[in-house]
Scaffold this active site. Structure first.
Site, PDB file in Angstrom:
ATOM      1  N   GLU A  46       0.833  -1.215   0.000  1.00  0.00           N
ATOM      2  CA  GLU A  46       0.000   0.000   0.000  1.00  0.00           C
ATOM      3  C   GLU A  46       0.865   1.263   0.000  1.00  0.00           C
ATOM      4  O   GLU A  46       0.624   2.191   0.770  1.00  0.00           O
ATOM      5  CB  GLU A  46      -0.950  -0.001   1.197  1.00  0.00           C
ATOM      6  N   GLU A  65      -6.739  -7.706  -1.164  1.00  0.00           N
ATOM      7  CA  GLU A  65      -7.351  -7.729   0.172  1.00  0.00           C
ATOM      8  C   GLU A  65      -8.840  -7.449   0.065  1.00  0.00           C
ATOM      9  O   GLU A  65      -9.250  -6.294  -0.064  1.00  0.00           O
ATOM     10  CB  GLU A  65      -6.709  -6.679   1.105  1.00  0.00           C
TER      11      GLU A  65
END
Ligand SMILES: *[C@@H]1O[C@H](CO)[C@@H](O)[C@H](O)[C@H]1NC(C)=O
Ligand SMILES: *[C@@H]1O[C@H](CO)[C@@H](O)[C@H](O)[C@H]1NC(C)=O
Length: 728
Positions: free
Chosen positions: A185, A254
């Site tokens: 991320e 995710e």
């Protein structure tokens, strides 16, 4: 199947890699715009996160089997740097850190692995997975174009890749690892810091690719992931995500199955219907890889939970609960979804869908291959109203916010809003006899403690403790002249202590004078209270408590912990005295920690009270007892409902931080599965402790004489602690 593809961009990623002089192996994992290919076979890959340090090696085979039974193809895990390199160059791959064993168990079950090396992992894990020593490497700045950081990062990535290679764990070597991840991320950070972030991304990608693992690399939430690295999406929904190149597959690394709990917050819940809807929507929009984060969340044992106030439980409302039991109907509903997707797989991987629009909220996504496979997904995005659609001359009823799956374009085998898996209710049943406790009250040190550090001014907490303990004492003396007006007027002076967090106990002349702690969104705290002082020397003892280090945020390594001031005393003859810059003495940890009261041998070094002398509701108290292992195989927990805050050990193993005294605030109540989900939408247990029960893995128990130690900071009633069996 290859020739049937209508895909323009053909396989781009076939690499020949030589691992050792003995053997040259052809890379067998590749990808294109439609999907990953393993040994030339196109795959819709169904994956789930299980983090090895969040359960015990004895739990791993059962968790992996339950994942396989639930229809998973892949297990995804982060690699936990601070588990593996607790001090520079000293490695640990034992016990819950035995990553090789974990990956071999996944292979033995016939599943693949997505290895997210990071080494930044976020993960609600202390300092985002970085070892605390990394923060103190001279000149270091985390996650940017910084030489000391890049050297350390490359060192650890190489260590892990070499370990995997030496155990033949990458797919081209015959192992289960079909893909890896570098960084985590990073896109949002790069966006915020600009040029150095861009340079770091480029370096990161080059460094990873040069590792020659023979399998693709992924960067999640990284729109500019350089070729050949695949960028991917994380979130509650990712149907709208588009990879940065048409020749990269659409990945959902995710799919959040729920959310983590924080002390002070309620327990998040994500309805199974909405979760299945998010996955089906992703698949009918070209998706070909998705991973449940978490599939089994597990436990933040010891002091591994991150700030702010992440609980010891990392249940996450995942399909397998913290204790390893099936969270029904979620597990079963997803298993049924996976069966339906598998039935569609031949059609899905052969083509992109044609979309039929029925109106604003209804669509059909049809996958029709040249060889005659046909699968259809009929969707109704309306959050409240059901709808009828006609597809190939047949009318179908669609509940609100749902997708029906027709693997032959005729028969509905699954609808995301129709749950046929049975529900399960959690039961916590007290077991065993009343525990018989002994207590020991820890010492409140003062500035004349001989082995303490002495410095002028206030120092940052982790700088002093290096996170070897949650606790740091700040100690000083305050001299009060006998002519002070307040001694006669009785107007006690006001002591104000400003701390960067996360919790603080104030003692004046050895007496408890208050506790303050941070809020969920703000760790900073201020203690402000009138305090009793006497003429002469007064001992001020501040116990500053860290509750996990931040794991996320731009330059989260610069966040401070502890008492940084100002500290003032108001209401003296001189009006205000500033104590900030005077001499302070520091003591790392509690006396009970230095004596190892959590172990049987250490506990012999102090006198314990019992019976009528047992400490009740006294701060800084150690309690010990022993118990026999509950019969049967049900998971075991300890009910801490009568306690405040502290830590628990069983047979020397740290179960985690308990904090049932922190009551969940927020809005809870009924919630409908329909409509866009957020982590605040379907919360539970408002007004209750954020976490009352704490998991004791059975593998940490002996048949009898289990040594249980609780350190209680606030003061609680140990006689209210019970062992419980968990069933569903
Ligand atoms: C799916 O892929 C096709 C072919 O690249 C493209 O035309 C279409 O827009 C994609 N759909 C979505 C929702 O990304
Ligand atoms: C951290 O510790 C060093 C000495 O080890 C000291 O010089 C420095 O001032 C400390 N920094 C803070 C912010 O407390």
């Amino acid at each position: 199947m290859w020739k049937m593809l209508k895909i323009n961009n053909i396989l781009l990623f076939i690499v020949l890699v030589s691992f050792f002089s003995c053997c040259t192996v052809k890379a067998t994992v590749s990808y294109d715009g439609r999907s990953f290919l393993i040994n030339g076979q196109r795959k819709i890959l169904i994956s789930g996160s299980i983090h090895y340090p969040r359960s015990t090696p004895q739990m791993w085979p059962d968790l992996i089997q339950k994942a396989k039974d639930g229809g998973l193809d892949v297990i995804q895990t982060y690699v936990f740097w601070n588990v593996h390199e607790p001090s520079p160059g000293k490695y640990n791959f034992e016990g819950r850190g035995d990553i090789v064993k974990f990956i071999k168990l996944v292979k033995a079950a016939g599943l693949y692995v997505h290895l997210r090396i990071g080494p930044y992992i976020c993960a609600e894990w202390n300092l985002g997975g970085f070892p605390v020593w990394l923060k103190y490497v001279p000149g270091i700045e985390f996650r940017t174009d910084n030489e000391p950081f890049k050297v350390a990062m490359q060192g650890f990535v190489t260590k892990i890749v070499n370990l995997m290679k030496s155990e033949n764990l990458f797919e081209p070597q015959g192992g289960p690892i079909i893909m890896s991840q570098i960084e985590n991320e990073y896109g949002p950070v790069e966006w915020e810091i600009g040029a150095p972030g861009k340079a770091y991304t480029k370096w990161t990608a080059d460094m990873a690719v040069a590792q020659n693992t023979g399998v693709p690399w992924v960067m999640c939430k990284q729109e500019d992931a350089p070729d050949p690295i695949v960028d991917s999406c994380n979130g509650f929904y990712c149907e709208g995500f588009i990879p940065n190149k048409p020749y990269k597959p659409k990945m959902f690394t995710e799919v959040w199955t729920g959310w983590y709990t924080q002390y002070g917050g309620p327990a998040p819940h994500r309805p199974a219907e909405d979760l299945a809807f998010a996955v089906a929507r992703f698949i009918h929009n070209n998706g070909s890889f998705f991973n449940y984060y978490m599939y089994h969340g597990g436990t933040n044992f010891g002091r591994t939970a991150s700030g702010l106030f992440v609980t010891t439980t990392y249940d996450y409302d995942a399909p397998i609960d913290e204790y390893g039991l099936l969270n029904e109907p979620k597990w079963g509903h997803l298993r049924d979804l996976h069966k339906a997707i598998n039935q569609c797989e031949p059609a899905l991987v052969s083509t992109y869908p044609t979309v039929i629009w029925y109106g604003k909220n209804q669509e059909a996504h049809v996958f029709k291959s040249e060889s005659g496979d046909c699968a259809a997904f009929l969707s109704n995005y309306d959050p409240t109203y059901s709808a009828k659609v006609t597809f190939q001359n047949v009318q179908y009823d669609l509940p609100p916010w749902s997708i029906s799956i027709l693997p032959d374009c005729k028969t509905v085998v699954y609808n995301t809003a129709k749950v046929s898996a049975p529900s399960s209710q959690v039961k916590m049943t007290p077991v065993g006899d009343q525990l018989s406790w002994q207590s020991y009250i820890d010492e409140t040190p003062s500035a004349d403690d001989s082995d303490a550090l002495e410095m002028n001014g206030l120092w940052e907490q982790i700088n002093v403790t290096r996170d070897s303990s949650d606790y740091l004492w700040y100690l000083t003396d305050v001299n009060i002249g006998s002519d002070e007006g307040f001694l006669k007027s009785g107007q006690d002076p006001l002591l104000t202590v400003v701390s960067a967090g996360h919790a603080l106990h104030v003692f004046i002349n050895g007496q408890p004078s208050g506790i303050v702690y941070g809020e969920l969104d703000n760790p900073k705290i201020t203690y402000s209270s009138n305090v009793k002082l006497r003429a002469g020397i007064n001992k001020i003892s501040l116990l500053s408590v860290a509750v996990g280090l931040a794991n996320v945020g731009v330059h989260f390594e610069t966040w401070n912990t502890g008492v940084l001031g100002p500290i003032t005393l108001q209401g003296l003859n001189e009006r205000t005295r500033d104590l900030t810059k005077q001499k302070w003495t520091y003591k790392v940890g509690l006396k009970g920690e230095s004596l190892s009261l959590n172990t049987v041998s250490g506990s012999a070094s102090v006198e314990w009270a019992e019976g009528s002398l047992l400490a009740q509701k006294q701060p800084l108290t150690w309690y010990k007892t022993s118990f026999s292992t509950p019969e049967g195989n049900d998971p075991v927990a300890i009910d801490m409902g009568s306690m405040g805050k502290g830590q628990i050990w069983v047979n020397g193993e740290n179960i985690g931080r308990h904090w049932p005294g922190y009551i969940a605030k927020g809005s809870c109540g009924d919630c409908s599965y329909g409509g866009t989900f957020t982590e605040k939408k379907c919360q539970r247990d408002c007004g209750q402790p954020s976490q009352r029960w704490y998991h004791i893995p059975r593998s940490w128990l002996n048949p009898s004489q289990n040594y249980l130690v609780v350190f209680e900071e606030w003061g609680g009633d140990a006689t209210g602690i019970t062992l419980v069996r968990r069933t569903r």
